[in-house]
Design a protein around this motif. Structure first.
Motif, PDB file in Angstrom:
ATOM      1  N   GLN A  78       0.828  -1.197   0.000  1.00  0.00           N
ATOM      2  CA  GLN A  78       0.000   0.000   0.000  1.00  0.00           C
ATOM      3  C   GLN A  78       0.866   1.253   0.000  1.00  0.00           C
ATOM      4  O   GLN A  78       2.014   1.221   0.427  1.00  0.00           O
ATOM      5  CB  GLN A  78      -0.919  -0.001   1.219  1.00  0.00           C
ATOM      6  N   PRO A  79       0.343   2.363  -0.473  1.00  0.00           N
ATOM      7  CA  PRO A  79       1.127   3.598  -0.555  1.00  0.00           C
ATOM      8  C   PRO A  79       1.557   4.078   0.826  1.00  0.00           C
ATOM      9  O   PRO A  79       0.892   3.848   1.836  1.00  0.00           O
ATOM     10  CB  PRO A  79       0.154   4.577  -1.218  1.00  0.00           C
ATOM     11  N   ASN A  80       2.684   4.768   0.873  1.00  0.00           N
ATOM     12  CA  ASN A  80       3.246   5.321   2.097  1.00  0.00           C
ATOM     13  C   ASN A  80       2.910   6.816   2.148  1.00  0.00           C
ATOM     14  O   ASN A  80       3.423   7.609   1.363  1.00  0.00           O
ATOM     15  CB  ASN A  80       4.762   5.114   2.103  1.00  0.00           C
ATOM     16  N   VAL A  81       2.033   7.192   3.097  1.00  0.00           N
ATOM     17  CA  VAL A  81       1.614   8.585   3.162  1.00  0.00           C
ATOM     18  C   VAL A  81       2.755   9.489   3.628  1.00  0.00           C
ATOM     19  O   VAL A  81       2.796  10.679   3.267  1.00  0.00           O
ATOM     20  CB  VAL A  81       0.393   8.728   4.085  1.00  0.00           C
ATOM     21  N   VAL A  82       3.681   8.957   4.437  1.00  0.00           N
ATOM     22  CA  VAL A  82       4.816   9.767   4.877  1.00  0.00           C
ATOM     23  C   VAL A  82       5.715  10.097   3.690  1.00  0.00           C
ATOM     24  O   VAL A  82       6.142  11.253   3.502  1.00  0.00           O
ATOM     25  CB  VAL A  82       5.600   9.031   5.977  1.00  0.00           C
ATOM     26  N   GLY A 139      -8.825  19.212  -5.787  1.00  0.00           N
ATOM     27  CA  GLY A 139      -7.707  18.893  -6.661  1.00  0.00           C
ATOM     28  C   GLY A 139      -6.342  19.179  -6.073  1.00  0.00           C
ATOM     29  O   GLY A 139      -5.363  19.304  -6.818  1.00  0.00           O
ATOM     30  N   ASP A 140      -6.196  19.250  -4.770  1.00  0.00           N
ATOM     31  CA  ASP A 140      -4.866  19.488  -4.202  1.00  0.00           C
ATOM     32  C   ASP A 140      -4.063  18.211  -4.016  1.00  0.00           C
ATOM     33  O   ASP A 140      -2.892  18.253  -3.622  1.00  0.00           O
ATOM     34  CB  ASP A 140      -4.977  20.228  -2.876  1.00  0.00           C
ATOM     35  N   GLY A 141      -4.684  17.057  -4.285  1.00  0.00           N
ATOM     36  CA  GLY A 141      -3.984  15.786  -4.155  1.00  0.00           C
ATOM     37  C   GLY A 141      -4.060  15.193  -2.759  1.00  0.00           C
ATOM     38  O   GLY A 141      -3.419  14.165  -2.491  1.00  0.00           O
ATOM     39  N   TYR A 142      -4.861  15.796  -1.876  1.00  0.00           N
ATOM     40  CA  TYR A 142      -4.974  15.326  -0.500  1.00  0.00           C
ATOM     41  C   TYR A 142      -6.442  14.986  -0.235  1.00  0.00           C
ATOM     42  O   TYR A 142      -7.321  15.845  -0.339  1.00  0.00           O
ATOM     43  CB  TYR A 142      -4.501  16.393   0.486  1.00  0.00           C
ATOM     44  N   ALA A 143      -6.721  13.736   0.114  1.00  0.00           N
ATOM     45  CA  ALA A 143      -8.092  13.253   0.257  1.00  0.00           C
ATOM     46  C   ALA A 143      -8.636  13.555   1.655  1.00  0.00           C
ATOM     47  O   ALA A 143      -7.922  13.431   2.657  1.00  0.00           O
ATOM     48  CB  ALA A 143      -8.144  11.753  -0.008  1.00  0.00           C
ATOM     49  N   CYS A 144      -9.927  13.948   1.674  1.00  0.00           N
ATOM     50  CA  CYS A 144     -10.673  14.107   2.942  1.00  0.00           C
ATOM     51  C   CYS A 144      -9.933  15.006   3.931  1.00  0.00           C
ATOM     52  O   CYS A 144      -9.780  14.665   5.117  1.00  0.00           O
ATOM     53  CB  CYS A 144     -10.965  12.742   3.569  1.00  0.00           C
ATOM     54  N   ASN A 145      -9.438  16.158   3.420  1.00  0.00           N
ATOM     55  CA  ASN A 145      -8.758  17.165   4.242  1.00  0.00           C
ATOM     56  C   ASN A 145      -7.490  16.643   4.894  1.00  0.00           C
ATOM     57  O   ASN A 145      -7.073  17.134   5.951  1.00  0.00           O
ATOM     58  CB  ASN A 145      -9.706  17.701   5.333  1.00  0.00           C
ATOM     59  N   TRP A 146      -6.873  15.641   4.283  1.00  0.00           N
ATOM     60  CA  TRP A 146      -5.586  15.155   4.796  1.00  0.00           C
ATOM     61  C   TRP A 146      -4.541  16.247   4.639  1.00  0.00           C
ATOM     62  O   TRP A 146      -4.508  16.965   3.638  1.00  0.00           O
ATOM     63  CB  TRP A 146      -5.173  13.896   4.041  1.00  0.00           C
ATOM     64  N   ASP A 147      -3.651  16.400   5.618  1.00  0.00           N
ATOM     65  CA  ASP A 147      -2.671  17.483   5.619  1.00  0.00           C
ATOM     66  C   ASP A 147      -1.269  16.895   5.739  1.00  0.00           C
ATOM     67  O   ASP A 147      -0.973  16.199   6.717  1.00  0.00           O
ATOM     68  CB  ASP A 147      -2.958  18.441   6.773  1.00  0.00           C
ATOM     69  N   PRO A 148      -0.379  17.161   4.796  1.00  0.00           N
ATOM     70  CA  PRO A 148       1.003  16.631   4.885  1.00  0.00           C
ATOM     71  C   PRO A 148       1.917  17.469   5.760  1.00  0.00           C
ATOM     72  O   PRO A 148       3.067  17.082   5.983  1.00  0.00           O
ATOM     73  CB  PRO A 148       1.460  16.673   3.422  1.00  0.00           C
ATOM     74  N   ALA A 149       1.459  18.620   6.239  1.00  0.00           N
ATOM     75  CA  ALA A 149       2.345  19.534   6.973  1.00  0.00           C
ATOM     76  C   ALA A 149       2.957  18.899   8.213  1.00  0.00           C
ATOM     77  O   ALA A 149       4.158  19.104   8.477  1.00  0.00           O
ATOM     78  CB  ALA A 149       1.563  20.805   7.345  1.00  0.00           C
ATOM     79  N   PRO A 150       2.233  18.132   9.050  1.00  0.00           N
ATOM     80  CA  PRO A 150       2.878  17.532  10.241  1.00  0.00           C
ATOM     81  C   PRO A 150       4.045  16.619   9.883  1.00  0.00           C
ATOM     82  O   PRO A 150       5.071  16.610  10.592  1.00  0.00           O
ATOM     83  CB  PRO A 150       1.737  16.773  10.916  1.00  0.00           C
ATOM     84  N   PHE A 151       3.958  15.861   8.810  1.00  0.00           N
ATOM     85  CA  PHE A 151       5.060  14.962   8.415  1.00  0.00           C
ATOM     86  C   PHE A 151       6.263  15.778   7.946  1.00  0.00           C
ATOM     87  O   PHE A 151       7.407  15.411   8.240  1.00  0.00           O
ATOM     88  CB  PHE A 151       4.569  14.025   7.324  1.00  0.00           C
ATOM     89  N   ARG A 152       6.005  16.869   7.260  1.00  0.00           N
ATOM     90  CA  ARG A 152       7.111  17.702   6.784  1.00  0.00           C
ATOM     91  C   ARG A 152       7.823  18.381   7.952  1.00  0.00           C
ATOM     92  O   ARG A 152       9.054  18.492   7.965  1.00  0.00           O
ATOM     93  CB  ARG A 152       6.590  18.753   5.804  1.00  0.00           C
ATOM     94  N   ARG A 153       7.069  18.839   8.938  1.00  0.00           N
ATOM     95  CA  ARG A 153       7.696  19.463  10.100  1.00  0.00           C
ATOM     96  C   ARG A 153       8.531  18.447  10.884  1.00  0.00           C
ATOM     97  O   ARG A 153       9.615  18.778  11.390  1.00  0.00           O
ATOM     98  CB  ARG A 153       6.643  20.072  11.002  1.00  0.00           C
ATOM     99  N   ALA A 154       8.030  17.213  10.995  1.00  0.00           N
ATOM    100  CA  ALA A 154       8.785  16.180  11.727  1.00  0.00           C
ATOM    101  C   ALA A 154      10.085  15.854  11.019  1.00  0.00           C
ATOM    102  O   ALA A 154      11.123  15.651  11.673  1.00  0.00           O
ATOM    103  CB  ALA A 154       7.931  14.927  11.895  1.00  0.00           C
TER     104      ALA A 154
END
Length: 269
Positions: A187-191, A251-266
């Motif tokens: 399965q895809p890796n969201v991180v 169309g931002d590529g993030y489903a159901c208001n998923w936010d990549p910002a926490p992973f980027r900050r970590a």
């Protein structure tokens, strides 16, 4: 001339007067005391009353705190109980019960023994027959480093310096290494996806042609227990280019208001 009927009425009145009981004279001497009633001028009654009042008014002599003392009645009065006090006798207070001091001393000794056992680390617990004896926890290995007196009795400035030097020799700096690759999962890796993308949430980068996208978005996103789970399923179904279930209507590529910002900050820290 008195009639026969009047004579009968007069006779009835005289007969009733003769039947009235005679009230004895309670004060033959003619002395009137408003505070006394019939029979209260009896010498025996007066003596008993005076004795009782004197007994109640007499102060206690030699009584210990919390102990009711006994007082003697005035002279000439008969004390309650029929006994006559001995001439020259002094009032006697009711003393403490016999053996009270010894009992208090015994209790104090038991308390001292219990305190000594507690300080020695050994404690005796006497349980009642209906309750089991509690488990006594005694761990002599507990650190006493926070006890200044205990540490000062066994440590010195030299020993502290030697211990610090020993700790420095054992100290090791672990260098960071690359993260291991995930194996055993398809399965895809969201991180990894969050670190590969650069645009923030809400920025349109993909075209969408969904009909009734708002209602479809709310209904389908409610199926997932978390936004991460929705993003994984979104990427598994051809996302972010394709959005078959309407999980990414903006169309931002993030489903159901998923936010990549926490992973980027970590990863940046």
């Amino acid at each position: 001339m008195i009639s026969f009927r009047s004579f009968l009425v007069l006779g009835a009145v005289v007969g009733l007067a003769a039947c009235q009981p005679v009230i004895p004279d309670s004060n033959p001497g003619g002395f009137v005391d408003p505070g006394r009633g019939v029979g209260f001028d009896n010498p025996n009654t007066l003596a008993a009353r005076d004795a009782r009042e004197a007994e109640l008014a007499a102060p206690t002599v030699g009584a210990a705190p919390g102990v009711q003392a006994q007082s003697l009645p005035p002279s000439g009065a008969q004390p309650v109980g029929g006994t006559t006090p001995t001439a020259g006798a002094t009032p006697r207070a009711v003393s403490n019960p016999a053996g009270l001091d010894a009992e208090l001393a015994q209790i104090a000794a038991q308390n001292d023994a219990a305190a000594a056992q507690a300080n020695s680390g050994q404690q005796v617990v006497n349980a009642s027959p209906s309750n089991a004896a509690p488990v006594i926890l005694n761990n002599p290995g507990i650190s006493d480093e926070n006890n200044f007196d205990a540490v000062a009795s066994r440590e010195s400035i030299e020993s502290d310096a030697a211990r610090i030097q020993s700790n420095r020799q054992q100290y090791q700096v672990v260098q960071p290494t690359a993260l291991p690759s995930r194996t055993g999962s398809t399965q895809p890796n969201v991180v990894q996806y969050a670190l590969q993308t650069r645009h923030p949430k809400g920025t349109r980068v993909h075209r969408r042609f969904n009909v009734a996208s708002a209602s479809k978005f709310q209904r389908n996103c409610a199926v997932y227990s978390s936004a991460d789970e929705a993003q994984i399923d979104f990427l598994s179904r051809g996302g972010p280019e394709r959005d078959r279930r309407g999980l990414d209507p903006d169309g931002d590529g993030y489903a159901c208001n998923w936010d990549p910002a926490p992973f980027r900050r970590a990863a940046g820290n």
